[in-house]
Design a protein around this motif. Structure first.
Motif, short mmCIF file in Angstrom:
data_model
loop_
_atom_site.label_atom_id
_atom_site.label_comp_id
_atom_site.label_asym_id
_atom_site.label_seq_id
_atom_site.Cartn_x
_atom_site.Cartn_y
_atom_site.Cartn_z
N TYR B 169 0.88 -1.16 0.00
CA TYR B 169 0.00 0.00 0.00
C TYR B 169 0.92 1.20 0.00
O TYR B 169 1.82 1.30 0.84
CB TYR B 169 -0.91 0.04 1.24
CG TYR B 169 -1.59 1.39 1.37
CD1 TYR B 169 -2.53 1.79 0.42
CD2 TYR B 169 -1.25 2.27 2.38
CE1 TYR B 169 -3.12 3.04 0.51
CE2 TYR B 169 -1.84 3.51 2.47
CZ TYR B 169 -2.78 3.90 1.53
OH TYR B 169 -3.34 5.14 1.59
N GLN B 171 1.36 5.56 -0.45
CA GLN B 171 0.69 6.85 -0.36
C GLN B 171 1.68 7.90 -0.84
O GLN B 171 2.82 7.94 -0.35
CB GLN B 171 0.30 7.12 1.11
CG GLN B 171 -0.60 8.31 1.26
CD GLN B 171 -0.78 8.67 2.73
OE1 GLN B 171 -0.23 8.03 3.61
NE2 GLN B 171 -1.53 9.71 2.99
N GLU B 172 1.27 8.71 -1.79
CA GLU B 172 2.15 9.72 -2.36
C GLU B 172 3.49 9.09 -2.78
O GLU B 172 4.56 9.59 -2.44
CB GLU B 172 2.36 10.88 -1.38
CG GLU B 172 1.07 11.66 -1.14
CD GLU B 172 1.15 12.62 0.03
OE1 GLU B 172 2.15 12.57 0.76
OE2 GLU B 172 0.20 13.39 0.20
N ARG B 174 5.01 6.61 -1.74
CA ARG B 174 5.85 6.12 -0.65
C ARG B 174 5.21 4.83 -0.12
O ARG B 174 4.00 4.82 0.15
CB ARG B 174 5.90 7.19 0.44
CG ARG B 174 6.85 6.89 1.56
CD ARG B 174 6.95 8.09 2.45
NE ARG B 174 5.65 8.51 2.97
CZ ARG B 174 5.46 9.09 4.14
NH1 ARG B 174 6.48 9.36 4.91
NH2 ARG B 174 4.26 9.42 4.55
N PRO B 200 7.04 3.12 10.23
CA PRO B 200 6.89 3.70 11.57
C PRO B 200 6.01 4.95 11.51
O PRO B 200 6.15 5.78 10.62
CB PRO B 200 8.34 4.05 11.95
CG PRO B 200 9.17 3.08 11.18
CD PRO B 200 8.44 2.87 9.87
N GLY B 201 5.10 5.05 12.48
CA GLY B 201 4.15 6.17 12.51
C GLY B 201 2.79 5.76 11.98
O GLY B 201 1.79 6.41 12.26
N TYR B 202 2.75 4.68 11.23
CA TYR B 202 1.49 4.24 10.62
C TYR B 202 1.00 2.92 11.22
O TYR B 202 0.05 2.33 10.72
CB TYR B 202 1.66 4.06 9.12
CG TYR B 202 1.89 5.37 8.39
CD1 TYR B 202 0.84 6.09 7.85
CD2 TYR B 202 3.17 5.90 8.26
CE1 TYR B 202 1.04 7.29 7.19
CE2 TYR B 202 3.39 7.10 7.61
CZ TYR B 202 2.33 7.79 7.08
OH TYR B 202 2.54 8.99 6.43
N GLU B 203 1.66 2.46 12.28
CA GLU B 203 1.34 1.13 12.82
C GLU B 203 -0.14 1.00 13.21
O GLU B 203 -0.73 -0.07 13.07
CB GLU B 203 2.20 0.80 14.04
CG GLU B 203 3.69 0.70 13.76
CD GLU B 203 4.43 2.02 13.95
OE1 GLU B 203 3.77 3.09 13.95
OE2 GLU B 203 5.66 1.98 14.09
N TYR B 205 -2.61 1.97 11.83
CA TYR B 205 -3.49 1.80 10.68
C TYR B 205 -3.33 0.44 10.02
O TYR B 205 -3.96 0.16 9.00
CB TYR B 205 -3.27 2.94 9.68
CG TYR B 205 -3.42 4.26 10.37
CD1 TYR B 205 -4.68 4.82 10.56
CD2 TYR B 205 -2.32 4.89 10.94
CE1 TYR B 205 -4.83 5.99 11.28
CE2 TYR B 205 -2.47 6.06 11.65
CZ TYR B 205 -3.72 6.61 11.82
OH TYR B 205 -3.87 7.75 12.54
N PHE B 209 -4.70 -1.83 6.33
CA PHE B 209 -3.81 -2.36 5.28
C PHE B 209 -3.94 -3.88 5.20
O PHE B 209 -4.07 -4.46 4.12
CB PHE B 209 -2.35 -1.99 5.56
CG PHE B 209 -2.11 -0.52 5.82
CD1 PHE B 209 -2.84 0.44 5.13
CD2 PHE B 209 -1.18 -0.10 6.76
CE1 PHE B 209 -2.63 1.79 5.37
CE2 PHE B 209 -0.97 1.25 7.00
CZ PHE B 209 -1.70 2.19 6.31
#
Lengths: 82, 263
Positions: B169, B171-172, B174, B200-203, B205, B209
């Motif tokens: 997955y 985003q932009e 990345r 890191p920072g998206y865990e 969510y 995913f």
């Protein structure tokens, strides 16, 4: 109850349900340090949708990812256009 | 069935199957080998000698192996020879995927996942090794976090070099989440989720995913998903159970470092 109060209240509920201690939920606190695990976060969003009638994360062309308690509250206080 | 290239140490009716682990030797800086199977004899001295021969012939300073948590005999054998349990792994299965309903609150988000491209691989390689906190080596006090991360990095390199399939997955442009998977050669409708990570920072969510990855496999006609996770990774365990996975096996990871390697 304001949106901020509701978000914080539901956040506390979910943390307690996951058998974690509720910390001081300062705006600057990363969500990952609140005691909320990833499934808990999804439950939080679903529960807030039940209470507020909207899901600010749904069907966005560019999904948003708040990282702190303050950003989460802001996401609900000022939802972007879908 | 034996793993290709595996070796055997046999004394009478005790048989120990093991294999050198060059990646781990490279990552940890000491000769490493994995015990794959143990068939114990009723004679303790045979078992002890077979294990001693594994050390002698492999030259391994770091030896480890995963075995059923229910196997009391292997537990007694390995623990009485200096091994300790440092990780518990759970084998999970999601059978009859076509009949499963993925919880709506996890898939209604319109998260679009896709097959990874070459440019994604470079990014996964760059950031992937920092994404993990749970593994039999990350959880072991015998292995430093740096070495455990290095081992993940070598593994990722291997997965990319061998063209293992991967979903991402992004985003932009990345990569935010990825999952390497393999299709069972004997049963093409069975997919094993091999290694996945989230930036890191998206865990938090990850459920969205992962639900989207599972939905992708369901749409592709996959009938069964398999994976292995660490029991200590409670968030991921809860997520997999929510997605309909069932626990099929619990394994303990036993490890032993020779006093020479500790120095």
């Amino acid at each position: 109850m304001t949106i901020r109060e509701l978000v914080i209240e539901v956040l506390k509920q979910v943390i307690v349900e996951r058998e974690r201690q509720v910390p001081d939920l300062l705006d600057s606190m990363p969500l990952s340090e609140t005691g909320l695990d990833s499934l808990g976060f999804a439950v939080l969003v679903a529960r807030l949708e039940d209470q507020l009638g909207f899901d600010p994360f749904l069907n966005l062309n560019n999904p948003i990812f708040p990282r702190t308690v303050g950003e989460l509250v802001e996401t609900y206080e000022s939802p972007r256009e879908h | 069935m034996s793993e290709p290239g595996s070796l055997f140490s046999s004394v009478e009716d005790c048989h120990i199957e093991y294999t050198p682990r060059p990646w781990d030797t490279e990552a940890f800086g000491c000769k490493s080998a994995e015990i794959l199977k143990v068939q114990l004899s009723s004679k303790r001295e045979c078992n002890a000698l077979a294990l001693e021969n594994v050390f002698k012939h492999s030259g391994a300073q770091f030896l480890y192996g995963r075995f059923s948590a229910n196997d009391r005999k292997i537990k007694e054998f390995l623990c009485s020879h200096g091994f300790s349990i440092y990780e518990t792994a759970l084998d999970l299965s999601l059978p009859r995927l076509q009949d499963q309903s993925i919880p709506l609150f996890l898939v209604k988000r319109n998260i679009q996942v896709r097959i990874a491209e070459k440019k994604d691989m470079a990014e996964i390689l760059e950031k992937g090794s920092q994404m993990f906190s749970y593994s039999r080596f990350h959880e072991s006090p015998l292995v430093s976090v740096e070495n455990a991360n290095r081992r993940i990095s070598i593994w990722l390199n291997h997965l990319i070099d061998t063209h293992e399939s991967c979903l991402v997955y992004s985003q932009e442009e990345r990569v935010v989440a990825f999952i390497f998977y393999s299709v069972d050669g004997q049963r093409p409708d069975t997919v094993r989720l091999v290694l996945g990570g989230t930036l890191p920072g998206y865990e938090l969510y990850s459920p969205y995913f992962w639900a989207s990855f599972v939905q992708y496999f369901k749409n592709q006609g996959v009938r069964k998903l398999l994976t292995r996770i660490s029991a200590a990774n409670e968030g991921v365990a809860n997520l997999y159970f929510k997605l309909g996975f069932q626990l099929v096996r619990t394994l303990f990871d036993y490890q032993y470092v020779s006093p020479v390697a500790k120095q």
